[in-house]
Design a protein around this motif. Structure first.
Motif: not given
Length: 202
Positions: A123-140, A176-184
């Motif tokens: 149900f998420w809009n702009d899922i790529d932006e959501c994944f970027k936010e998740i990456y930001r707040v996660l610890k290494k 896999t494609k979307m999350l790898t592009d973010v850096g996961f």
């Protein structure tokens, strides 16, 4: 009328239908959620965030493992029920449940050890932006867990519900494609029903 009821899967309302759906999800999703949670190693010192927390059952579980647990949902009805279920932990300061959007998390950079989403990203809009936010707040080395009942549009019931209320089913390849592009770094598992468990590591 029926469509209005089904819209509660997307954003539960604070009425009979919305509360019914939330209670049903707390019970009905437990088997799927238990499978997903079994892949997480949760240290008691961890801070966990459950996005799209719904009625709060997963928060309740995480509080038995982690020191601090956050929940976030765009539905006020969800936050209300999740807060009621976890009221003692909220009073003690171990739990905080917020109304919000995954595209703009009200959390500090690298503040979470684990972030989970159960039956939510459809149900998420702009899922790529959501994944970027998740990456930001996660610890290494932090873990982002996605657990979905559907991993494709093959199932007739999934296609039918999608046509009524509108949502997107992501394949393992999509994620896999979307999350790898973010850096996961990514890995995933499918069970016999083709339910998907996806683990992305920062």
């Amino acid at each position: 009328m029926f469509k209005s009821f089904l819209e509660n899967f997307k954003k539960p309302k604070d009425n009979f239908g919305g509360r019914f759906i939330l209670k049903s999800m707390n019970r009905g999703h437990e088997k799927l959620a238990k499978w997903g949670r079994s892949y997480l190693n949760i240290d008691e010192a961890y801070t966990v965030l459950d996005l799209g927390c719904g009625g709060g059952r997963n928060i309740e579980y995480f509080l038995t493992k982690a020191n601090k647990v956050y929940g976030l949902d765009h539905s006020e009805a969800s936050v209300k029920m999740a807060s009621e279920i976890n009221k003692e932990a909220i009073k003690s300061g171990r739990c905080k449940i917020l109304v919000g959007d995954a595209k703009s998390l009200p959390l500090k950079d690298e503040s979470m050890d684990i972030i989970t989403v159960f039956e939510t990203i459809y149900f998420w809009n702009d899922i790529d932006e959501c994944f970027k936010e998740i990456y930001r707040v996660l610890k290494k080395d932090g873990k982002f867990l996605i657990c979905n009942e559907a991993s494709s549009n093959k199932r007739k019931d999934v296609r039918k519900l999608s046509s009524v209320i509108g949502f997107e089913v992501y394949t393992p390849q999509d994620l896999t494609k979307m999350l790898t592009d973010v850096g996961f770094k990514c890995e995933y598992y499918l069970d016999k029903k083709e339910q998907i468990l996806f683990i992305a590591t920062k």
